[in-house]
Each structure stands twice: as structure tokens, then as C-alpha cells.
Design a protein around this motif. Structure first.
Motif, PDB file in Angstrom:
ATOM      1  N   GLN A 193       0.820  -1.210   0.000  1.00 56.79           N
ATOM      2  CA  GLN A 193       0.000   0.000   0.000  1.00 56.79           C
ATOM      3  C   GLN A 193       0.858   1.266   0.000  1.00 56.79           C
ATOM      4  O   GLN A 193       0.431   2.313  -0.469  1.00 56.79           O
ATOM      5  CB  GLN A 193      -0.982   0.018   1.175  1.00 56.79           C
ATOM      6  CG  GLN A 193      -0.360   0.129   2.550  1.00 56.79           C
ATOM      7  CD  GLN A 193       0.113  -1.193   3.129  1.00 56.79           C
ATOM      8  OE1 GLN A 193       0.078  -2.224   2.470  1.00 56.79           O
ATOM      9  NE2 GLN A 193       0.558  -1.176   4.374  1.00 56.79           N
ATOM     10  N   ALA A 194       2.090   1.166   0.488  1.00 56.04           N
ATOM     11  CA  ALA A 194       2.973   2.338   0.540  1.00 56.04           C
ATOM     12  C   ALA A 194       3.284   2.887  -0.840  1.00 56.04           C
ATOM     13  O   ALA A 194       3.587   4.077  -0.981  1.00 56.04           O
ATOM     14  CB  ALA A 194       4.267   1.997   1.268  1.00 56.04           C
ATOM     15  N   SER A 195       3.196   2.059  -1.862  1.00 55.31           N
ATOM     16  CA  SER A 195       3.454   2.573  -3.215  1.00 55.31           C
ATOM     17  C   SER A 195       2.450   3.650  -3.590  1.00 55.31           C
ATOM     18  O   SER A 195       2.756   4.523  -4.402  1.00 55.31           O
ATOM     19  CB  SER A 195       3.449   1.448  -4.245  1.00 55.31           C
ATOM     20  OG  SER A 195       2.160   0.859  -4.332  1.00 55.31           O
ATOM     21  N   ALA A 196       1.260   3.644  -2.983  1.00 56.23           N
ATOM     22  CA  ALA A 196       0.253   4.670  -3.280  1.00 56.23           C
ATOM     23  C   ALA A 196       0.776   6.065  -2.961  1.00 56.23           C
ATOM     24  O   ALA A 196       0.541   7.012  -3.694  1.00 56.23           O
ATOM     25  CB  ALA A 196      -1.038   4.401  -2.509  1.00 56.23           C
ATOM     26  N   TRP A 197       1.499   6.215  -1.853  1.00 56.89           N
ATOM     27  CA  TRP A 197       2.022   7.540  -1.515  1.00 56.89           C
ATOM     28  C   TRP A 197       3.454   7.732  -2.003  1.00 56.89           C
ATOM     29  O   TRP A 197       3.822   8.817  -2.425  1.00 56.89           O
ATOM     30  CB  TRP A 197       1.860   7.878  -0.039  1.00 56.89           C
ATOM     31  CG  TRP A 197       2.370   6.898   0.965  1.00 56.89           C
ATOM     32  CD1 TRP A 197       3.633   6.807   1.456  1.00 56.89           C
ATOM     33  CD2 TRP A 197       1.620   5.881   1.638  1.00 56.89           C
ATOM     34  NE1 TRP A 197       3.729   5.792   2.377  1.00 56.89           N
ATOM     35  CE2 TRP A 197       2.510   5.213   2.522  1.00 56.89           C
ATOM     36  CE3 TRP A 197       0.291   5.471   1.598  1.00 56.89           C
ATOM     37  CZ2 TRP A 197       2.098   4.168   3.344  1.00 56.89           C
ATOM     38  CZ3 TRP A 197      -0.106   4.431   2.410  1.00 56.89           C
ATOM     39  CH2 TRP A 197       0.781   3.795   3.270  1.00 56.89           C
ATOM     40  N   LEU A 198       4.263   6.694  -1.971  1.00 57.75           N
ATOM     41  CA  LEU A 198       5.658   6.851  -2.406  1.00 57.75           C
ATOM     42  C   LEU A 198       5.762   7.179  -3.893  1.00 57.75           C
ATOM     43  O   LEU A 198       6.580   8.012  -4.288  1.00 57.75           O
ATOM     44  CB  LEU A 198       6.459   5.590  -2.084  1.00 57.75           C
ATOM     45  CG  LEU A 198       6.651   5.284  -0.603  1.00 57.75           C
ATOM     46  CD1 LEU A 198       7.336   3.934  -0.427  1.00 57.75           C
ATOM     47  CD2 LEU A 198       7.440   6.386   0.091  1.00 57.75           C
ATOM     48  N   ASN A 199       4.935   6.550  -4.728  1.00 55.41           N
ATOM     49  CA  ASN A 199       4.961   6.849  -6.162  1.00 55.41           C
ATOM     50  C   ASN A 199       4.592   8.293  -6.454  1.00 55.41           C
ATOM     51  O   ASN A 199       4.998   8.841  -7.477  1.00 55.41           O
ATOM     52  CB  ASN A 199       4.008   5.932  -6.936  1.00 55.41           C
ATOM     53  CG  ASN A 199       4.572   4.551  -7.148  1.00 55.41           C
ATOM     54  OD1 ASN A 199       5.754   4.303  -6.973  1.00 55.41           O
ATOM     55  ND2 ASN A 199       3.696   3.631  -7.521  1.00 55.41           N
ATOM     56  N   GLU A 200       3.813   8.895  -5.584  1.00 59.64           N
ATOM     57  CA  GLU A 200       3.382  10.287  -5.774  1.00 59.64           C
ATOM     58  C   GLU A 200       4.291  11.272  -5.048  1.00 59.64           C
ATOM     59  O   GLU A 200       3.984  12.440  -4.937  1.00 59.64           O
ATOM     60  CB  GLU A 200       1.937  10.451  -5.314  1.00 59.64           C
ATOM     61  CG  GLU A 200       0.954   9.550  -6.024  1.00 59.64           C
ATOM     62  CD  GLU A 200       0.982   9.687  -7.536  1.00 59.64           C
ATOM     63  OE1 GLU A 200       1.237  10.809  -8.037  1.00 59.64           O
ATOM     64  OE2 GLU A 200       0.747   8.674  -8.218  1.00 59.64           O
TER      65      GLU A 200
END
Length: 105
Positions: free
Chosen positions: A61-68
């Protein structure tokens, strides 16, 4: 530049919300985020700080914020504060959280 990590379909709306925000810091309640997602969080999101880790290893789920280019700055009872990573280095968010950069040293 490191290619973006795949964001789980469940958290795409959160990623889009963060991307559209003009703020550098954003605090959202669990209820606000569940409204954005149109779905409840797993119980572990409310019980365990580690669920909000800024590492994608074991926390997809961290990719949701890290990618942005956002990071979780703090987790309080009932809410989470995200902080925009304004670094000019696109890989710095990943390096800061134990991810390998695709750039040469």
C-alpha cells in the motif's frame, strides 16, 4: 529514474488524491481516506503503525504515496499526516526508505 512501483488497485484513489493536492502536508482521518477509497481499511491499518510504513517491502500500500512523492510523516489515533517529498531527486523517497535507486552513484 526508478520506475514507479505498482500501486494496488485498492489504493489508486488515495494516490490520485495525494497527486492532486496542492498542499505540502496533508492530514486525513481514516474516515476521510475510506471515503476517498470507497472501501474500509483493513483492521491492521488502525491497529499497527507499521501498516503505514514508508517501505514497500511487505507494505504494498505504501506505493500509493511513495509513487506520488509523499511520505507518511506521522500516525495519530484516527488520522495520518502525509508530507510531500519536494526533493529534486526522484529516487530520494525510495533511498530514504531502503529502496535501491536505479541511478548510478
Amino acid at each position: 529514474m526508478k520506475p514507479p512501483l505498482k500501486t494496488s488497485q485498492k489504493y489508486v484513489r488515495l494516490a490520485e488524491h495525494l497527486r492532486r493536492s496542492s498542499q505540502d502536508s496533508l492530514t486525513l482521518t481514516y474516515e476521510e481516506m475510506e471515503g476517498i477509497l470507497h472501501a474500509p481499511f483493513p483492521s491492521s491499518a488502525r491497529k499497527h503503525r507499521a501498516w503505514w510504513s514508508n517501505s514497500v517491502q511487505g507494505h504494498s500500500q505504501a506505493s500509493a504515496w511513495l509513487n506520488e512523492r509523499w511520505q507518511v510523516a506521522s500516525v495519530q489515533p484516527g488520522s495520518v499526516t502525509f508530507q510531500r517529498n519536494n526533493s529534486n531527486d526522484a529516487d530520494s523517497c525510495f533511498r530514504a526508505n531502503g529502496q535501491q535507486s536505479s541511478r548510478s552513484p
